[in-house]
Motif scaffolding. Structure first.
Motif, PDB file in Angstrom:
ATOM      1  N   ARG A 173       0.824  -1.214   0.000  1.00  0.00           N
ATOM      2  CA  ARG A 173       0.000   0.000   0.000  1.00  0.00           C
ATOM      3  C   ARG A 173       0.859   1.265   0.000  1.00  0.00           C
ATOM      4  O   ARG A 173       0.566   2.226  -0.696  1.00  0.00           O
ATOM      5  CB  ARG A 173      -0.932   0.019   1.219  1.00  0.00           C
ATOM      6  CG  ARG A 173      -2.122  -0.890   1.059  1.00  0.00           C
ATOM      7  CD  ARG A 173      -3.060  -0.791   2.247  1.00  0.00           C
ATOM      8  NE  ARG A 173      -4.283  -1.543   1.978  1.00  0.00           N
ATOM      9  CZ  ARG A 173      -5.295  -1.642   2.822  1.00  0.00           C
ATOM     10  NH1 ARG A 173      -5.229  -1.044   4.001  1.00  0.00           N
ATOM     11  NH2 ARG A 173      -6.360  -2.334   2.491  1.00  0.00           N
ATOM     12  N   VAL A 174       1.911   1.257   0.786  1.00  0.00           N
ATOM     13  CA  VAL A 174       2.752   2.454   0.893  1.00  0.00           C
ATOM     14  C   VAL A 174       3.600   2.647  -0.357  1.00  0.00           C
ATOM     15  O   VAL A 174       3.750   3.768  -0.852  1.00  0.00           O
ATOM     16  CB  VAL A 174       3.653   2.367   2.149  1.00  0.00           C
ATOM     17  CG1 VAL A 174       4.705   3.473   2.142  1.00  0.00           C
ATOM     18  CG2 VAL A 174       2.807   2.445   3.413  1.00  0.00           C
ATOM     19  N   LEU A 175       4.135   1.554  -0.898  1.00  0.00           N
ATOM     20  CA  LEU A 175       5.120   1.688  -1.974  1.00  0.00           C
ATOM     21  C   LEU A 175       4.530   1.532  -3.376  1.00  0.00           C
ATOM     22  O   LEU A 175       5.117   2.012  -4.344  1.00  0.00           O
ATOM     23  CB  LEU A 175       6.244   0.661  -1.789  1.00  0.00           C
ATOM     24  CG  LEU A 175       7.106   0.847  -0.534  1.00  0.00           C
ATOM     25  CD1 LEU A 175       8.114  -0.278  -0.406  1.00  0.00           C
ATOM     26  CD2 LEU A 175       7.816   2.207  -0.565  1.00  0.00           C
ATOM     27  N   VAL A 176       3.380   0.846  -3.499  1.00  0.00           N
ATOM     28  CA  VAL A 176       2.877   0.538  -4.854  1.00  0.00           C
ATOM     29  C   VAL A 176       1.528   1.220  -5.119  1.00  0.00           C
ATOM     30  O   VAL A 176       1.412   1.991  -6.065  1.00  0.00           O
ATOM     31  CB  VAL A 176       2.769  -0.986  -5.065  1.00  0.00           C
ATOM     32  CG1 VAL A 176       2.245  -1.285  -6.477  1.00  0.00           C
ATOM     33  CG2 VAL A 176       4.134  -1.651  -4.854  1.00  0.00           C
ATOM     34  N   THR A 177       0.528   0.930  -4.305  1.00  0.00           N
ATOM     35  CA  THR A 177      -0.788   1.548  -4.510  1.00  0.00           C
ATOM     36  C   THR A 177      -1.626   1.425  -3.237  1.00  0.00           C
ATOM     37  O   THR A 177      -1.688   0.346  -2.638  1.00  0.00           O
ATOM     38  CB  THR A 177      -1.533   0.921  -5.708  1.00  0.00           C
ATOM     39  OG1 THR A 177      -2.758   1.621  -5.901  1.00  0.00           O
ATOM     40  CG2 THR A 177      -1.820  -0.546  -5.513  1.00  0.00           C
ATOM     41  N   PRO A 178      -2.248   2.538  -2.802  1.00  0.00           N
ATOM     42  CA  PRO A 178      -2.932   2.534  -1.498  1.00  0.00           C
ATOM     43  C   PRO A 178      -4.158   1.634  -1.443  1.00  0.00           C
ATOM     44  O   PRO A 178      -4.630   1.313  -0.351  1.00  0.00           O
ATOM     45  CB  PRO A 178      -3.313   4.009  -1.291  1.00  0.00           C
ATOM     46  CG  PRO A 178      -3.170   4.672  -2.610  1.00  0.00           C
ATOM     47  CD  PRO A 178      -2.211   3.869  -3.430  1.00  0.00           C
ATOM     48  N   GLY A 179      -4.681   1.202  -2.600  1.00  0.00           N
ATOM     49  CA  GLY A 179      -5.874   0.358  -2.583  1.00  0.00           C
ATOM     50  C   GLY A 179      -5.577  -1.129  -2.543  1.00  0.00           C
ATOM     51  O   GLY A 179      -6.504  -1.947  -2.603  1.00  0.00           O
ATOM     52  N   ALA A 180      -4.313  -1.521  -2.428  1.00  0.00           N
ATOM     53  CA  ALA A 180      -3.955  -2.940  -2.483  1.00  0.00           C
ATOM     54  C   ALA A 180      -4.549  -3.702  -1.302  1.00  0.00           C
ATOM     55  O   ALA A 180      -4.744  -3.156  -0.222  1.00  0.00           O
ATOM     56  CB  ALA A 180      -2.437  -3.094  -2.490  1.00  0.00           C
ATOM     57  N   ARG A 181      -4.836  -4.983  -1.541  1.00  0.00           N
ATOM     58  CA  ARG A 181      -5.352  -5.850  -0.481  1.00  0.00           C
ATOM     59  C   ARG A 181      -4.536  -7.138  -0.483  1.00  0.00           C
ATOM     60  O   ARG A 181      -4.194  -7.663  -1.543  1.00  0.00           O
ATOM     61  CB  ARG A 181      -6.820  -6.218  -0.729  1.00  0.00           C
ATOM     62  CG  ARG A 181      -7.781  -5.062  -0.600  1.00  0.00           C
ATOM     63  CD  ARG A 181      -8.127  -4.735   0.847  1.00  0.00           C
ATOM     64  NE  ARG A 181      -8.652  -5.905   1.562  1.00  0.00           N
ATOM     65  CZ  ARG A 181      -8.512  -6.086   2.881  1.00  0.00           C
ATOM     66  NH1 ARG A 181      -7.839  -5.235   3.609  1.00  0.00           N
ATOM     67  NH2 ARG A 181      -9.039  -7.143   3.465  1.00  0.00           N
TER      68      ARG A 181
END
Ligand code: ZN
Length: 205
Positions: A173-181
């Motif tokens: 979430r921090v390094l790639v995309t905030p919506g990741a799960r």
């Protein structure tokens, strides 16, 4: 006479698996609760937490002790937050800022590929006796432990490795995309053949 030695005996993992669980417990349930659990399951207390890598069986003992006291559901909440705090520690202290900047600037699938490669290269710090594998497709990624340092020998009604899921999810979430799960879809603790985590990047690429 043959003595069988389990290959996992003595395998070590980073101390955050105990430190961060202890800190979340102290914050949520109080220092007395956290100290009692640590004393009952490990050589540590909140005032004397490990600084070096720990025997993975100690981390498992903390998790099992936690489940015995508060139940699986509440334990999972603690473990996921402890994992997220571990990721925050790694971002602040262990993952070089230049590498973080490069991953952030890359298109997100490429950034995820770089991050997962770094995780694989550093698996010795968290996998212990487990064997960590990464599979990335266009749409998502799958992270697998063939053996699992955190749940081997546990028996549970639901996947129990949210310490790992929480760490992976926060990093992504921090390094790639905030919506990741990140969700553990199969777990050795529930009779699965591996512990398998699905990474989903939501929204357009
Ligand atoms: Zn698991």
């Amino acid at each position: 006479m043959t003595t069988l030695v389990h290959p996992a005996a003595g395998a070590r993992i980073g101390p955050n698996a105990i430190i961060q669980v202890a800190c979340v417990l102290r914050d949520r349930l109080g220092k007395a609760f956290a100290d009692r659990l640590l004393r009952d399951t490990t050589p540590y207390t909140c005032d004397a937490l490990p600084h070096e890598m720990v025997d993975e069986s100690e981390a498992r003992a903390v998790v099992q002790g936690l489940v015995d006291r508060v139940g699986e559901r509440a334990a999972l909440g603690v473990l996921r937050e402890a994992g997220a705090r571990t990721a925050d520690y790694l971002l602040a202290n262990r993952i070089p800022q230049v590498a973080q900047a490069l991953i952030r600037l890359a298109p997100r699938r490429l950034g995820l590929r770089w991050l997962l490669a770094a995780m694989r290269a550093n698996a010795w710090t968290f996998a212990g006796s487990g064997e960590f594998r990464v599979t990335q497709t266009d749409a998502d990624a799958t992270l697998t432990f063939e053996r699992c340092a955190m749940c081997t020998g546990m028996h549970a009604a639901q996947p129990m490795c949210d310490f790992y899921a929480g760490t992976f999810e926060r990093l992504i979430r921090v390094l790639v995309t905030p919506g990741a799960r990140v969700r553990e879809e199969e777990c050795l603790a529930t009779g699965g053949s591996v512990c398998r985590f699905r990474v989903r990047l939501s929204g357009p690429a």
